[in-house]
Scaffold this motif. Structure first.
Motif, mmCIF file in Angstrom:
data_model
loop_
_atom_site.group_PDB
_atom_site.id
_atom_site.type_symbol
_atom_site.label_atom_id
_atom_site.label_comp_id
_atom_site.label_asym_id
_atom_site.label_seq_id
_atom_site.Cartn_x
_atom_site.Cartn_y
_atom_site.Cartn_z
ATOM 1 N N PHE A 95 0.774 -1.493 0.074
ATOM 2 C CA PHE A 95 0.335 0.369 -0.087
ATOM 3 C C PHE A 95 1.165 1.048 -0.214
ATOM 4 O O PHE A 95 0.797 2.120 -0.082
ATOM 5 C CB PHE A 95 -1.027 -0.269 1.146
ATOM 6 N N SER A 96 2.319 0.889 -0.045
ATOM 7 C CA SER A 96 3.394 2.628 -0.175
ATOM 8 C C SER A 96 2.924 3.382 -1.155
ATOM 9 O O SER A 96 3.175 2.275 -2.587
ATOM 10 C CB SER A 96 4.729 1.503 0.212
ATOM 11 N N THR A 97 2.656 4.720 -0.915
ATOM 12 C CA THR A 97 2.987 5.385 -1.990
ATOM 13 C C THR A 97 4.287 5.964 -2.548
ATOM 14 O O THR A 97 4.180 7.128 -3.021
ATOM 15 C CB THR A 97 1.675 6.567 -2.482
ATOM 16 N N GLY A 98 5.336 5.389 -2.037
ATOM 17 C CA GLY A 98 6.653 6.506 -2.451
ATOM 18 C C GLY A 98 6.994 6.198 -0.721
ATOM 19 O O GLY A 98 6.859 6.028 -0.120
ATOM 20 N N TRP A 99 8.459 6.812 -0.770
ATOM 21 C CA TRP A 99 8.813 7.243 0.685
ATOM 22 C C TRP A 99 8.302 8.141 1.221
ATOM 23 O O TRP A 99 7.859 9.439 1.010
ATOM 24 C CB TRP A 99 10.948 7.839 0.667
ATOM 25 N N HIS A 100 7.938 7.290 2.768
ATOM 26 C CA HIS A 100 7.213 8.272 3.610
ATOM 27 C C HIS A 100 7.137 8.013 5.186
ATOM 28 O O HIS A 100 6.461 6.495 4.675
ATOM 29 C CB HIS A 100 5.553 8.684 2.793
ATOM 30 N N LEU A 101 5.690 8.588 5.762
ATOM 31 C CA LEU A 101 5.380 8.206 6.770
ATOM 32 C C LEU A 101 3.975 7.817 7.432
ATOM 33 O O LEU A 101 3.730 9.226 7.384
ATOM 34 C CB LEU A 101 5.780 8.822 8.317
ATOM 35 N N HIS A 102 3.669 6.797 7.101
ATOM 36 C CA HIS A 102 1.608 6.122 7.359
ATOM 37 C C HIS A 102 1.405 7.028 8.930
ATOM 38 O O HIS A 102 2.347 5.760 9.804
ATOM 39 C CB HIS A 102 1.158 5.447 6.692
ATOM 40 N N PHE A 103 1.466 7.718 9.339
ATOM 41 C CA PHE A 103 1.082 7.980 10.783
ATOM 42 C C PHE A 103 -0.043 8.209 11.753
ATOM 43 O O PHE A 103 -1.033 9.127 10.715
ATOM 44 C CB PHE A 103 1.859 9.048 11.372
ATOM 45 N N GLU A 104 -0.369 6.753 12.384
ATOM 46 C CA GLU A 104 -1.974 7.363 12.919
ATOM 47 C C GLU A 104 -2.227 7.544 14.536
ATOM 48 O O GLU A 104 -0.713 7.483 15.154
ATOM 49 C CB GLU A 104 -2.729 5.738 12.723
ATOM 50 N N LEU A 105 -2.745 7.639 15.118
ATOM 51 C CA LEU A 105 -2.924 8.653 16.431
ATOM 52 C C LEU A 105 -4.189 7.819 17.124
ATOM 53 O O LEU A 105 -5.486 8.685 15.976
ATOM 54 C CB LEU A 105 -3.273 10.266 16.358
ATOM 55 N N TRP A 106 -4.657 7.762 17.919
ATOM 56 C CA TRP A 106 -5.214 7.168 18.208
ATOM 57 C C TRP A 106 -5.728 6.656 20.462
ATOM 58 O O TRP A 106 -4.571 7.158 20.627
ATOM 59 C CB TRP A 106 -5.714 5.107 18.067
ATOM 60 N N ILE A 107 -6.996 7.634 20.471
ATOM 61 C CA ILE A 107 -6.846 7.912 22.341
ATOM 62 C C ILE A 107 -8.158 7.334 22.207
ATOM 63 O O ILE A 107 -9.443 7.173 21.731
ATOM 64 C CB ILE A 107 -7.577 9.034 22.073
ATOM 65 N N ASP A 108 -7.788 5.775 23.324
ATOM 66 C CA ASP A 108 -9.591 5.803 23.949
ATOM 67 C C ASP A 108 -9.497 4.161 23.226
ATOM 68 O O ASP A 108 -10.669 4.345 23.018
ATOM 69 C CB ASP A 108 -9.652 6.154 24.554
ATOM 70 N N GLY A 109 -9.005 3.978 21.730
ATOM 71 C CA GLY A 109 -9.158 3.303 20.647
ATOM 72 C C GLY A 109 -9.709 4.121 20.282
ATOM 73 O O GLY A 109 -10.870 3.020 19.141
ATOM 74 N N TYR A 110 -10.019 5.288 19.935
ATOM 75 C CA TYR A 110 -10.640 6.120 18.269
ATOM 76 C C TYR A 110 -10.094 6.768 17.997
ATOM 77 O O TYR A 110 -8.796 7.417 18.326
ATOM 78 C CB TYR A 110 -11.649 7.060 19.004
ATOM 79 N N PRO A 111 -9.791 6.464 16.389
ATOM 80 C CA PRO A 111 -8.820 7.475 15.870
ATOM 81 C C PRO A 111 -8.752 8.908 15.565
ATOM 82 O O PRO A 111 -10.490 9.518 15.303
ATOM 83 C CB PRO A 111 -8.853 6.832 14.422
ATOM 84 N N LEU A 112 -7.664 9.637 15.737
ATOM 85 C CA LEU A 112 -7.812 11.204 15.325
ATOM 86 C C LEU A 112 -6.995 12.046 14.391
ATOM 87 O O LEU A 112 -5.732 10.645 14.639
ATOM 88 C CB LEU A 112 -7.209 11.513 17.122
ATOM 89 N N ASP A 113 -7.024 12.936 13.598
ATOM 90 C CA ASP A 113 -7.368 13.237 13.270
ATOM 91 C C ASP A 113 -5.124 13.611 13.682
ATOM 92 O O ASP A 113 -5.488 14.598 14.246
ATOM 93 C CB ASP A 113 -7.529 14.488 12.399
ATOM 94 N N PRO A 114 -4.382 13.430 13.314
ATOM 95 C CA PRO A 114 -3.227 13.940 13.878
ATOM 96 C C PRO A 114 -2.977 15.361 13.314
ATOM 97 O O PRO A 114 -2.096 16.321 14.782
ATOM 98 C CB PRO A 114 -2.325 13.415 12.733
ATOM 99 N N GLU A 115 -3.324 16.119 12.664
ATOM 100 C CA GLU A 115 -2.785 17.862 12.558
ATOM 101 C C GLU A 115 -3.782 17.735 13.635
ATOM 102 O O GLU A 115 -3.475 19.106 13.391
ATOM 103 C CB GLU A 115 -3.914 17.806 11.205
ATOM 104 N N LEU A 116 -4.772 17.865 14.259
ATOM 105 C CA LEU A 116 -4.972 17.771 15.657
ATOM 106 C C LEU A 116 -4.292 19.274 16.442
ATOM 107 O O LEU A 116 -4.172 19.633 17.286
ATOM 108 C CB LEU A 116 -6.516 17.909 15.744
ATOM 109 N N PHE A 117 -2.935 17.445 16.624
ATOM 110 C CA PHE A 117 -2.206 17.169 17.831
ATOM 111 C C PHE A 117 -0.667 17.928 16.957
ATOM 112 O O PHE A 117 0.356 18.770 17.589
ATOM 113 C CB PHE A 117 -2.019 16.313 17.913
ATOM 114 N N PHE A 118 -0.224 18.094 15.681
ATOM 115 C CA PHE A 118 1.104 18.602 15.196
ATOM 116 C C PHE A 118 0.592 18.985 13.891
ATOM 117 O O PHE A 118 -0.156 18.867 13.494
ATOM 118 C CB PHE A 118 1.880 17.254 14.391
#
Length: 122
Positions: A95-118
């Motif tokens: 599923f890679s689309t080139g050199w990159h980091l696929h970054f996920e952020l989960w809080i209490d089992g729910y996915p959150l948009d990382p852009e809200l934090f970083f």
């Protein structure tokens, strides 16, 4: 108390509707990937779809997920500090689309948009 895992332009943003529960940060080969906070490595593996994956459990019910790495610097059970290098950017997995980091952020089992934090921009 959270630090960005890497900085660079985003090739794909968080999209709950399409189930892309992450941001994809465009990086150069071998760019250091850093732990966002102190924690414990809870998962380290290679998967056919997402390549080399590392997951870190932090306080406050936070879990961070880093996919498509070229190298993993930590093992399951390792303690990590905020800003510590845990992997290197890669292009692994089907599923890679080139050199990159696929970054996920989960809080209490729910996915959150990382852009809200970083701020991933340089």
């Amino acid at each position: 108390f959270l630090m960005a895992p890497a900085q660079g332009p985003l090739s794909q943003t968080f999209d709950r509707e399409s189930k892309h529960f992450a941001v994809d940060v465009v990086l150069e080969e071998g760019t250091p990937i850093k732990a966002i906070a102190n924690g414990t490595v809870i998962f380290v593996a290679y998967t056919a779809q997402t390549g080399y994956v590392i997951m870190v459990e932090h306080s406050q019910g936070i879990v961070s997920v880093y996919k498509h790495n070229s190298v993993l610097n930590k093992e399951q059970g390792d303690l990590v500090s905020a800003g510590e290098v845990i992997a290197q950017a890669g292009n692994t997995g089907e599923f890679s689309t080139g050199w990159h980091l696929h970054f996920e952020l989960w809080i209490d089992g729910y996915p959150l948009d990382p852009e809200l934090f970083f701020d991933f921009d340089r």
